[in-house]
Write a protein that holds these residues in place. Structure first.
Motif, PDB file in Angstrom:
ATOM      1  N   TYR A  33       0.799  -1.033  -0.128  1.00  0.00           N
ATOM      2  CA  TYR A  33       0.211   0.066   0.042  1.00  0.00           C
ATOM      3  C   TYR A  33       1.055   1.203  -0.132  1.00  0.00           C
ATOM      4  N   HIS A  34       0.193   2.365  -0.430  1.00  0.00           N
ATOM      5  CA  HIS A  34       0.781   3.805  -0.302  1.00  0.00           C
ATOM      6  C   HIS A  34       0.057   4.482   0.766  1.00  0.00           C
ATOM      7  N   LEU A  35       0.561   4.977   1.688  1.00  0.00           N
ATOM      8  CA  LEU A  35       0.117   5.724   2.978  1.00  0.00           C
ATOM      9  C   LEU A  35       0.387   7.055   2.823  1.00  0.00           C
ATOM     10  N   ALA A  36      -0.523   8.222   2.775  1.00  0.00           N
ATOM     11  CA  ALA A  36      -0.460   9.485   3.101  1.00  0.00           C
ATOM     12  C   ALA A  36      -1.289   9.914   4.204  1.00  0.00           C
ATOM     13  N   VAL A  37      -0.724  10.665   5.124  1.00  0.00           N
ATOM     14  CA  VAL A  37      -0.946  10.860   6.335  1.00  0.00           C
ATOM     15  C   VAL A  37      -0.710  12.304   6.695  1.00  0.00           C
ATOM     16  N   ARG A  38      -1.846  13.096   7.273  1.00  0.00           N
ATOM     17  CA  ARG A  38      -1.454  14.451   7.667  1.00  0.00           C
ATOM     18  C   ARG A  38      -2.285  14.630   8.837  1.00  0.00           C
ATOM     19  N   GLY A  39      -1.770  15.700   9.681  1.00  0.00           N
ATOM     20  CA  GLY A  39      -2.603  16.034  10.864  1.00  0.00           C
ATOM     21  C   GLY A  39      -1.895  17.288  11.756  1.00  0.00           C
ATOM     22  N   GLU A  40      -2.483  17.726  12.815  1.00  0.00           N
ATOM     23  CA  GLU A  40      -2.021  18.583  13.683  1.00  0.00           C
ATOM     24  C   GLU A  40      -0.498  18.394  14.443  1.00  0.00           C
ATOM     25  N   ASN A  41      -0.764  17.064  14.822  1.00  0.00           N
ATOM     26  CA  ASN A  41      -0.015  16.628  15.857  1.00  0.00           C
ATOM     27  C   ASN A  41       0.492  15.073  15.459  1.00  0.00           C
ATOM     28  N   VAL A  67       3.677   6.193  22.127  1.00  0.00           N
ATOM     29  CA  VAL A  67       3.950   7.497  22.770  1.00  0.00           C
ATOM     30  C   VAL A  67       5.187   8.121  21.993  1.00  0.00           C
ATOM     31  N   VAL A  68       4.904   9.135  21.015  1.00  0.00           N
ATOM     32  CA  VAL A  68       6.316   9.821  20.474  1.00  0.00           C
ATOM     33  C   VAL A  68       6.058  11.277  20.933  1.00  0.00           C
ATOM     34  N   VAL A  69       6.993  12.144  20.761  1.00  0.00           N
ATOM     35  CA  VAL A  69       7.141  13.575  20.971  1.00  0.00           C
ATOM     36  C   VAL A  69       5.911  14.153  20.341  1.00  0.00           C
ATOM     37  N   PRO A  70       5.472  15.120  20.724  1.00  0.00           N
ATOM     38  CA  PRO A  70       4.372  15.967  19.864  1.00  0.00           C
ATOM     39  C   PRO A  70       5.028  16.930  18.879  1.00  0.00           C
ATOM     40  N   THR A  71       4.614  17.220  18.018  1.00  0.00           N
ATOM     41  CA  THR A  71       5.056  17.903  16.773  1.00  0.00           C
ATOM     42  C   THR A  71       4.118  18.898  16.578  1.00  0.00           C
ATOM     43  N   ARG A  72       4.424  19.829  15.672  1.00  0.00           N
ATOM     44  CA  ARG A  72       3.505  20.651  14.802  1.00  0.00           C
ATOM     45  C   ARG A  72       2.971  20.030  13.590  1.00  0.00           C
ATOM     46  N   LYS A  73       2.216  20.771  12.973  1.00  0.00           N
ATOM     47  CA  LYS A  73       1.554  20.400  11.813  1.00  0.00           C
ATOM     48  C   LYS A  73       2.544  19.439  10.919  1.00  0.00           C
ATOM     49  N   TYR A  74       1.985  18.413  10.341  1.00  0.00           N
ATOM     50  CA  TYR A  74       2.914  17.309   9.730  1.00  0.00           C
ATOM     51  C   TYR A  74       2.110  16.630   8.296  1.00  0.00           C
ATOM     52  N   GLY A  90       8.985  18.984  25.805  1.00  0.00           N
ATOM     53  CA  GLY A  90       7.669  19.195  26.337  1.00  0.00           C
ATOM     54  C   GLY A  90       7.084  20.386  26.140  1.00  0.00           C
ATOM     55  N   TYR A  91       7.489  21.310  25.234  1.00  0.00           N
ATOM     56  CA  TYR A  91       6.732  22.709  24.865  1.00  0.00           C
ATOM     57  C   TYR A  91       5.494  22.246  23.919  1.00  0.00           C
ATOM     58  N   ASP A  92       4.467  23.023  24.043  1.00  0.00           N
ATOM     59  CA  ASP A  92       3.140  22.858  23.545  1.00  0.00           C
ATOM     60  C   ASP A  92       3.375  23.324  21.902  1.00  0.00           C
ATOM     61  N   PRO A  93       3.104  22.425  20.944  1.00  0.00           N
ATOM     62  CA  PRO A  93       3.361  22.824  19.731  1.00  0.00           C
ATOM     63  C   PRO A  93       2.285  23.813  19.175  1.00  0.00           C
ATOM     64  N   LYS A  94       1.173  23.623  19.719  1.00  0.00           N
ATOM     65  CA  LYS A  94       0.193  24.767  19.326  1.00  0.00           C
ATOM     66  C   LYS A  94       0.409  26.032  19.698  1.00  0.00           C
ATOM     67  N   THR A 134       8.809  31.923  19.022  1.00  0.00           N
ATOM     68  CA  THR A 134       9.762  31.850  19.978  1.00  0.00           C
ATOM     69  C   THR A 134       8.985  32.446  21.396  1.00  0.00           C
ATOM     70  N   LYS A 135       8.252  33.178  21.368  1.00  0.00           N
ATOM     71  CA  LYS A 135       7.461  33.768  22.420  1.00  0.00           C
ATOM     72  C   LYS A 135       6.631  32.616  23.187  1.00  0.00           C
ATOM     73  N   GLY A 136       6.355  31.616  22.430  1.00  0.00           N
ATOM     74  CA  GLY A 136       5.530  30.641  23.153  1.00  0.00           C
ATOM     75  C   GLY A 136       6.344  29.665  23.968  1.00  0.00           C
ATOM     76  N   LEU A 137       7.694  29.889  24.112  1.00  0.00           N
ATOM     77  CA  LEU A 137       8.421  29.301  24.975  1.00  0.00           C
ATOM     78  C   LEU A 137       8.247  29.588  26.309  1.00  0.00           C
ATOM     79  N   VAL A 138       7.912  30.797  26.630  1.00  0.00           N
ATOM     80  CA  VAL A 138       7.594  31.522  27.902  1.00  0.00           C
ATOM     81  C   VAL A 138       6.142  31.647  28.264  1.00  0.00           C
ATOM     82  N   THR A 139       6.097  31.355  29.532  1.00  0.00           N
ATOM     83  CA  THR A 139       4.531  31.211  30.175  1.00  0.00           C
ATOM     84  C   THR A 139       4.648  32.073  31.210  1.00  0.00           C
TER      85      THR A 139
END
Length: 677
Positions: free
Chosen positions: A258-266, A277-284, A345-349, A356-361
């Motif tokens: 088979y040929h697989l194509a997959v996309r998503g938010e994380n 369990v894998v590390v979170p990601t941005r859109k892929y 552990g930083y939130d990809p969303k 980079t401002k999203g690194l700081v809460t």
């Protein structure tokens, strides 16, 4: 002799006549049975069928309506209205099969050899329930001994027929999978499917809703041993999956390519479906080729992107000893810093929205930068993994990082990253990371080493010139932490952190704070650049960490002109910083800073106090002197008599604690220690 021969002939003749009569009798009996069955359609066999089928299948079999079982003319014709086959005792109350109408014509000769070949099948209103038990040791479509190993699901060969209003449900508690599939009306003639076999359905996978649809195209011999084309589209948890390829038959989907194509938010949502369990990601967005070989699902020619980074490689999913194992060899040529941040552990969303401002809460009015995403310890215990991940370079603004090579091993809840290495500004960074989630408490060991690295390249973006800078920097971080996130682990950590500077020179474009000598700074500020490099004899910046508090132990840098010392601490608990640095000149100079420079604030927002309270007090005295005396008198408050004690470099270069540091004369240093400034 002749009389004996003559007597034998009548006996053989009688035997032949009896054999012929027996054969005729058998034929007549068979014909009679066939005729009775054909005329009556075998309706009277209904109770016998139910009894024998119940005994053979180890399930209760019932026919509520009309029943036929006869030869037509040579194949077995079977009809049952309201056919039900009960489920196994461990399954819910719903029947394994409940069909409104079932009509089959089964080929007789293959049946004698144990093969189920159906020449005609007409099925309407069927409800099929396929289930695994909670331990994944038994399924409900294995009809023999209930304690026998589970058999694969096999479809009989069907030459012609129709299937209408048919639904299949599938449940696997171990995978937390529950699906309901609607089979679209199907018609087959002469071993050909007259149109694409369509299907659609909904369900849940690990408590997340799933919907899907698809069809089987050009299924000319789908129900025989030929090949068919499968097309599948699925949506689940912000994940879109498209699968297409060929398979040997509808009963052997796992043998397809088979040929697989997959996309998503994380990407973490995608692997959640299989319990990994894998590390979170941005859109892929990824594509891959999929096949199954010797029990392993292989994903080859993986290619795609996550966030602003690329990804290629191969991956395999296997179940040795009925335990999921993930193996992979992955490569990223250029890893964006924002795509690397979710790995710890930083939130990809949040990063997508703020950069980079999203690194700081902000918590309780204070900035926080350490990531606090919780580890999924329970899920990490459920599978094993061997993964190698290589990165060509990380796109950072300040420090060049390249040739990252990490090997991850996860074995029954103990995860290690070893070896792990990278090139940091022409120097090598390596070490190991161990995470133990086997118990109730998550324990983490960090061990990183920075081998001698040119300061000119390491600090180039901070204003240090490569030409004229010969100094190097080495370091090590060794911590043991307890906690379910990076933030919690460091907040309850113990260990030591050191950075060592052996003899060398440093030449800077940005001369602010060079040697922390205010007099030199003022002079060189107006000269725009250094005309001579700073000569460093040796230096050590060390912190001893106890329960998340890092105390300076010691800060000691010996240069040709000054001895620089520091005291204070910073906290992994609330991320506050409170460190004071003092420079004492070895020779007489004006404006040499005896009072400390304070570094305060928080890790996410440190601030530098170039004029400390002590210095302000001395400055006030100088102003007063200037009012009542000559201008020269105003300089007296800033005069340094030059009493700095040079350091003995042996303990410095060994990274020893403050208690082990000595002056060049071998005397214990009294200007170091854990006390705050």
């Amino acid at each position: 002799m002749n009389s004996v021969t003559t007597a034998a002939h009548p006996r053989r003749a009688r035997a032949l006549r009896w054999a012929a009569r027996l054969a005729v009798g058998v034929v007549l009996l068979v014909f009679g049975i066939w005729l009775i069955l054909f005329v009556t359609k075998g309706r009277f066999l209904k109770p016998y069928f139910e009894k024998i089928a119940t005994s053979r299948l180890h399930r209760q079999v019932r026919v509520a309506g009309d029943f036929n079982l006869y030869f037509a003319p040579f194949n077995v014709a079977f009809l049952a209205d309201g056919l039900t086959i009960a489920n196994v005792t461990w399954a819910p109350k719903s029947d394994f099969l409940d069909a409104r109408h079932t009509a089959l014509t089964v080929r007789t000769l293959p049946l004698l050899w144990g093969r189920h070949e159906i020449s005609v099948a007409d099925i309407d209103g069927a409800r099929v329930t396929l289930q695994w038990d909670a331990a994944h040791l038994h399924n409900n479509w294995t009809f023999d001994d209930p304690n026998a190993p589970p058999a694969p699901f096999e479809m009989p060969v069907i030459a012609r027929g129709t299937i209408t209003d048919t639904h299949v449900s599938y449940t696997d508690p171990k995978l937390q999978l529950a699906l309901k599939v609607d089979i679209h009306p199907l018609t087959a003639t002469n071993s050909h499917i007259d149109q694409a076999v369509g299907f659609s359905g909904t369900g849940t996978l690990r408590a997340k809703p799933v919907s899907f649809s698809g069809h089987v195209d050009k299924a000319d011999q789908m129900l025989h041993a030929g090949s068919s084309k499968l097309v599948l589209h699925a949506d689940a948890a912000d994940t879109v999956i498209d699968l297409s390829g060929t398979m040997p038959g509808i009963s052997d989907i796992t043998a397809g390519h088979y040929h697989l194509a997959v996309r998503g938010e994380n990407m973490a949502n995608l692997f959640d479906f299989i319990g990994v369990v894998v590390v979170p990601t941005r859109k892929y967005h990824l594509v891959a080729e999929v096949s199954r070989d010797d029990g392993t699902w292989n994903f080859t020619r993986i290619k795609g992107v996550f966030g602003d980074s690329d990804l290629t490689g191969v991956m395999g999913l296997a179940f040795p000893k009925d335990r999921l194992h993930l193996g992979a060899d992955l490569h990223t040529q250029s890893l964006d810093l924002l795509d690397a941040a979710p790995f710890i552990g930083y939130d990809p969303k949040r990063l997508d929205a703020l950069g980079t401002k999203g690194l700081v809460t902000n918590e309780n009015g204070h900035p926080r930068i350490l990531p606090d995403a919780s580890l999924r310890a329970d899920a990490l215990r459920q599978f094993d993994a061997d993964v190698r991940y290589r990165v060509g370079n990380i796109s950072t603004r300040n420090v060049p990082v390249s040739q990252i090579d990490v090997t991850l091993n996860l074995d029954h809840g103990k995860m290690t990253l070893k070896p792990a290495s990278a090139i940091l500004a022409s120097g090598k960074l390596d070490g190991s990371f161990a995470l133990d989630v086997r118990g109730d408490t998550v324990m983490t060991d960090y061990d990183l080493r920075l081998h001698p690295t040119p300061m000119g390249k390491l600090l180039y973006r901070f204003g240090v010139e490569e030409a004229g800078t010969s100094g190097t920097l080495s370091g090590r971080l060794a911590l043991h932490g307890v906690g379910n996130s990076v933030r919690e682990s460091l907040a309850h950590s113990n260990g030591r952190m050191v950075a060592i500077i052996p003899r060398g020179t440093m030449w800077a474009r940005n001369v602010q704070l060079v040697e922390l000598d205010i007099g030199t700074f003022i002079q060189r500020m107006f000269q725009k650049k250094l005309k001579d490099p700073v000569e460093i004899n040796c230096g050590l910046v060390g912190f001893t960490v106890r329960d998340g508090i890092a105390n300076a132990d010691p800060i000691l840098i010996d240069t040709r002109k000054n001895v620089i010392t520091g005291r204070g601490d910073f906290s992994f608990r609330d991320e506050s910083v409170d460190v004071g640095i003092r420079a004492k000149g070895k020779t007489f100079s004006l404006f040499s800073l005896q009072s400390p420079i304070g570094i305060g604030g928080y890790m996410a927002a440190p601030h530098l106090k170039l004029v400390s309270p002590q210095l302000l007090e001395r400055g006030g005295a100088a102003v007063a002197l200037g009012v009542v005396a000559t201008p020269v008198a105003a300089l007296l408050a800033f005069i340094d008599p030059g009493n700095g004690q040079a350091a003995q470099c042996g303990p410095v270069l060994a990274g020893a604690t403050a208690a082990a540091q000595r002056t060049v004369k071998g005397q214990p240093r009294k200007d170091l220690g854990p006390a705050k400034h």
